[in-house]
Each structure stands twice: as structure tokens, then as C-alpha cells.
Design an enzyme around this catalytic site. Structure first.
Site, short mmCIF file in Angstrom:
data_model
loop_
_atom_site.label_atom_id
_atom_site.label_comp_id
_atom_site.label_asym_id
_atom_site.label_seq_id
_atom_site.Cartn_x
_atom_site.Cartn_y
_atom_site.Cartn_z
N HIS A 36 -52.68 -23.62 -65.32
CA HIS A 36 -51.29 -23.80 -64.90
C HIS A 36 -51.28 -24.28 -63.45
O HIS A 36 -51.67 -23.54 -62.55
CB HIS A 36 -50.57 -22.44 -65.04
CG HIS A 36 -49.12 -22.48 -64.71
ND1 HIS A 36 -48.33 -21.36 -64.76
CD2 HIS A 36 -48.29 -23.48 -64.32
CE1 HIS A 36 -47.09 -21.67 -64.43
NE2 HIS A 36 -47.04 -22.96 -64.14
N THR A 96 -33.91 -14.51 -70.69
CA THR A 96 -34.12 -13.10 -70.30
C THR A 96 -35.46 -12.59 -70.83
O THR A 96 -36.05 -11.68 -70.28
CB THR A 96 -32.99 -12.20 -70.83
OG1 THR A 96 -32.77 -12.53 -72.19
CG2 THR A 96 -31.72 -12.38 -70.05
N GLU A 139 -50.61 -26.53 -68.15
CA GLU A 139 -49.32 -25.83 -68.08
C GLU A 139 -48.61 -26.25 -66.82
O GLU A 139 -49.21 -26.28 -65.74
CB GLU A 139 -49.57 -24.32 -67.98
CG GLU A 139 -49.50 -23.60 -69.27
CD GLU A 139 -49.62 -22.11 -69.05
OE1 GLU A 139 -49.03 -21.57 -68.09
OE2 GLU A 139 -50.33 -21.49 -69.83
N ASP A 160 -56.61 -19.48 -64.93
CA ASP A 160 -55.84 -19.36 -63.68
C ASP A 160 -56.34 -18.24 -62.77
O ASP A 160 -56.39 -18.39 -61.56
CB ASP A 160 -54.36 -19.04 -63.99
CG ASP A 160 -53.64 -20.19 -64.65
OD1 ASP A 160 -54.21 -21.29 -64.75
OD2 ASP A 160 -52.48 -19.98 -65.08
N HIS A 161 -56.66 -17.10 -63.40
CA HIS A 161 -56.96 -15.94 -62.55
C HIS A 161 -58.34 -15.98 -61.93
O HIS A 161 -58.61 -15.23 -60.99
CB HIS A 161 -56.69 -14.64 -63.31
CG HIS A 161 -55.22 -14.49 -63.57
ND1 HIS A 161 -54.29 -14.55 -62.56
CD2 HIS A 161 -54.51 -14.36 -64.70
CE1 HIS A 161 -53.08 -14.44 -63.07
NE2 HIS A 161 -53.19 -14.33 -64.38
N HIS A 176 -49.42 -14.77 -73.93
CA HIS A 176 -48.95 -13.96 -72.80
C HIS A 176 -49.16 -12.48 -73.09
O HIS A 176 -48.56 -11.93 -74.01
CB HIS A 176 -47.49 -14.21 -72.41
CG HIS A 176 -47.27 -13.94 -70.94
ND1 HIS A 176 -47.11 -12.68 -70.44
CD2 HIS A 176 -47.28 -14.76 -69.86
CE1 HIS A 176 -47.00 -12.74 -69.13
NE2 HIS A 176 -47.10 -14.00 -68.75
N ARG A 184 -49.18 -24.63 -60.61
CA ARG A 184 -47.87 -24.19 -60.15
C ARG A 184 -47.42 -25.01 -58.95
O ARG A 184 -48.24 -25.55 -58.21
CB ARG A 184 -47.93 -22.71 -59.75
CG ARG A 184 -48.30 -21.79 -60.90
CD ARG A 184 -48.12 -20.34 -60.49
NE ARG A 184 -46.73 -20.02 -60.41
CZ ARG A 184 -46.05 -19.31 -61.31
NH1 ARG A 184 -46.67 -18.82 -62.35
NH2 ARG A 184 -44.78 -19.07 -61.16
N GLU A 198 -45.01 -22.61 -78.04
CA GLU A 198 -45.85 -21.42 -77.83
C GLU A 198 -44.91 -20.24 -77.72
O GLU A 198 -44.05 -20.20 -76.83
CB GLU A 198 -46.71 -21.57 -76.57
CG GLU A 198 -47.59 -20.35 -76.35
CD GLU A 198 -48.71 -20.57 -75.35
OE1 GLU A 198 -49.28 -21.68 -75.34
OE2 GLU A 198 -49.01 -19.63 -74.61
N ARG A 232 -50.53 -21.57 -56.25
CA ARG A 232 -51.04 -20.25 -55.88
C ARG A 232 -52.39 -19.94 -56.52
O ARG A 232 -53.12 -19.10 -56.03
CB ARG A 232 -50.03 -19.15 -56.18
CG ARG A 232 -49.93 -18.73 -57.62
CD ARG A 232 -49.01 -17.55 -57.80
NE ARG A 232 -47.63 -17.92 -57.53
CZ ARG A 232 -46.59 -17.41 -58.17
NH1 ARG A 232 -46.76 -16.48 -59.09
NH2 ARG A 232 -45.37 -17.81 -57.90
N ASN A 252 -57.24 -19.22 -70.62
CA ASN A 252 -56.53 -19.57 -69.39
C ASN A 252 -57.38 -19.11 -68.19
O ASN A 252 -57.67 -17.92 -68.06
CB ASN A 252 -55.16 -18.87 -69.42
CG ASN A 252 -54.33 -19.22 -68.21
OD1 ASN A 252 -54.84 -19.25 -67.09
ND2 ASN A 252 -53.06 -19.48 -68.42
N1 PXP Z 1 -49.49 -18.99 -72.35
C1 PXP Z 1 -48.68 -19.35 -71.34
C2 PXP Z 1 -47.69 -20.43 -71.60
C3 PXP Z 1 -48.76 -18.74 -70.08
O1 PXP Z 1 -47.94 -19.12 -69.09
C4 PXP Z 1 -49.74 -17.74 -69.88
C5 PXP Z 1 -49.86 -17.09 -68.55
O2 PXP Z 1 -50.31 -17.94 -67.60
C6 PXP Z 1 -50.58 -17.42 -70.94
C7 PXP Z 1 -50.43 -18.04 -72.16
C8 PXP Z 1 -51.66 -16.41 -70.80
O3 PXP Z 1 -51.12 -15.16 -70.53
P1 PXP Z 1 -52.07 -13.98 -70.09
O4 PXP Z 1 -52.71 -14.39 -68.80
O5 PXP Z 1 -51.14 -12.82 -69.95
O6 PXP Z 1 -53.09 -13.81 -71.17
#
Ligand code: PXP
Length: 255
Positions: free
Chosen positions: A48, A106, A75, A14-15, A199, A50, A156, A54, A12
Site C-alpha cells: 500500500h 462506517t 493498494e 507494508d509492516h 484485513h 499511502r 475485496e 508512512r 501484504n
Molecule cells: N487488504 C487490504 C485492502 C488492506 O488495506 C489490508 C491492510 O493493509 C489488508 C488486506 C491486510 O490486512 P492485515 O494487515 O490486517 O492482514
């Protein structure tokens, strides 16, 4: 013993985009990170988009689709706007994730039970377009059964609660969350669903969950992008692959 499926690693990015957006401009580029992760052995790239953009932007998705040689996992929230963008992008897979409070369980996964009616046409529309649809859910039997009813091919499992408990050394909680994941993976596979997980995974938790034969893909972002600061993304991806291979082997599951 049936032959286990190999375990794929999705990265992923994203960061990388989070860091880029902290300053504006174009660097660091999440597409460059994706290419480097693939070069180091990633099986796919997750991003992802969003609603508030962001981190990942629309043009990142388009560039990822155009430039990477491995499957793109898009995503997104199950909204009409996102469905339109996904159909135009034509990724290999879409993972539907919660974005609004009402969509959340939750445990942090998508509340498929409460949103079954709204999700059904989205799953069907994306599926009809040849996109593999995954639902990001907690390992709750009711959510898994609802995912199967919707005929999503993939779920997932949300590993966040388990990973937090492991990191915080809450042993009892970690064990209870692990049992949930283990049972959830078996239930889902028995219902014909392909099982992914993600995650909060790090080397240790990825190695452990690699021991679940039903799980065929891990999606990992935050930890690996953090590791990349210290050792480079390629090295971090290879170290993660080695951890996953150890987990598979130690559980008697050939890679
Ligand atoms: N899977 C999904 C569906 C997610 O939303 C995320 C977080 O964006 C991840 C995996 C990856 O999580 P992490 O960044 O904590 O490794």
C-alpha cells in the site's frame, strides 16, 4: 456442484516497511520479505503506497514490480497522483482503498456509493491500462451493487469487523458479521464480481473464510509479519497456507 476456484494467498509487506522506517535506513527490506514469502508459497504480494508514505515508499513499489515473480497488488487511494504512479508501475492489480474520512464507510471499507462519480474514471482508466481493479469494501449490498455498476472486476471484502469480534469473543457480533460476509460474497459473485477478502485475518479466521467458495483470494499482512518474528516469514506463510487448505477441505471445496 461446480468446481471451486483455488484460494490464493497474497502477502501484504507494508509492516516490514513500517519497521524499516522506524529507524530509517534500508533494513528490514520489504522486497526481501516479498521474495521470501513467494519462496514459501505466496501467490502474490500486496503493498500500500499511502499518500504520507508512512511505510511503503515509491522505490519499494518499483523494486517489487521489478524483482518479484508473482503478481503485484498495488493498494492505493483513488487520487490523480496515485493513478499516475500505478500506470507507471503497471502492477497486475490495483486495490482502491479509502484514505480520507469522506471515502470511508462506517465499517471501514471504501464508500463506493458516495464516491461513485469520482471512482468511475479511475476504475475505467486503470482497467483500460490492463490493470485488474479491486475495490476494498464492506459486505454491504449497496456497496457491492455500486462496485458492479462501476464494472470493477474484483471486490475485496473487508473482514476487519468480523475478525475483531472473533478475537474479542463477541460471539453474537461475530456471527452477525459472518452472515454479512457470507451473503455479501454470494451477492458479489452472483453479480459477476471476483471476490477477495482481507484485513485482520489470522490462522483461525483465514481457515474459516476459506470455507466460502466465492472467495478466491485472501490478502494478509499484520498477523503474518508478527508471526514472522517468532517463526520466520517462510514458516508463517506455510502455516497460513495449511490453515487455508484445511478450511477449503473441511467445507468440501477441493484446493
Ligand atoms: N487488504 C487490504 C485492502 C488492506 O488495506 C489490508 C491492510 O493493509 C489488508 C488486506 C491486510 O490486512 P492485515 O494487515 O490486517 O492482514
Amino acid at each position: 456442484m461446480s468446481h471451486p476456484l483455488p484460494l490464493r494467498l497474497g502477502i501484504n509487506v507494508d509492516h516490514v516497511a513500517t519497521l524499516r522506517n522506524a529507524r530509517g535506513g534500508e533494513a528490514p527490506d520489504p522486497v526481501r520479505a516479498a521474495l521470501q514469502a513467494i519462496e514459501a508459497g505466496a501467490d502474490g504480494i500486496t503493498a500500500h503506497l499511502r499518500e504520507d508514505r508512512r511505510h511503503i515508499r515509491d522505490d519499494d513499489m518499483a523494486r517489487l514490480k521489478a524483482e518479484i515473480s508473482k503478481p503485484l497488488n498495488f493498494e492505493m487511494a483513488a487520487t490523480a497522483d496515485m493513478v499516475k504512479i500505478a500506470l507507471a508501475t503497471a502492477p497486475h492489480a490495483v486495490c482502491l482503498v479509502p484514505e480520507r474520512r469522506e471515502e470511508l464507510t462506517t465499517e471501514g471499507g471504501l464508500d463506493v456509493v458516495a464516491n461513485e462519480g469520482a471512482l468511475a474514471p479511475v476504475v475505467a482508466r486503470l482497467g483500460d491500462a490492463g490493470i485488474r481493479v479491486s475495490l476494498f469494501i464492506s459486505a454491504d449490498p449497496r456497496q457491492i451493487e455500486a462496485a458492479a455498476r462501476l464494472r470493477a472486476p474484483v471486490i475485496e471484502l473487508h473482514t476487519g469487523a468480523w475478525c475483531h469480534a472473533v478475537a474479542d469473543c463477541q460471539h453474537e457480533r461475530a456471527e452477525a458479521e459472518w452472515q454479512r460476509l457470507e451473503k455479501g460474497a454470494a451477492l458479489a459473485r452472483g453479480a459477476g464480481l471476483e471476490v477477495h477478502a482481507g484485513h485482520g485475518l489470522d490462522y483461525r479466521t483465514a481457515e474459516t473464510i476459506a470455507g466460502l467458495r466465492e472467495v478466491v483470494e485472501l490478502n494478509i499482512g499484520h498477523f503474518l509479519i508478527g508471526e514472522a518474528l517468532f517463526m520466520g516469514l517462510g514458516e508463517a506463510v506455510m502455516t497460513m497456507r495449511a490453515a487455508m487448505a484445511r478450511g477449503r477441505t473441511n467445507a468440501g471445496l477441493a484446493q
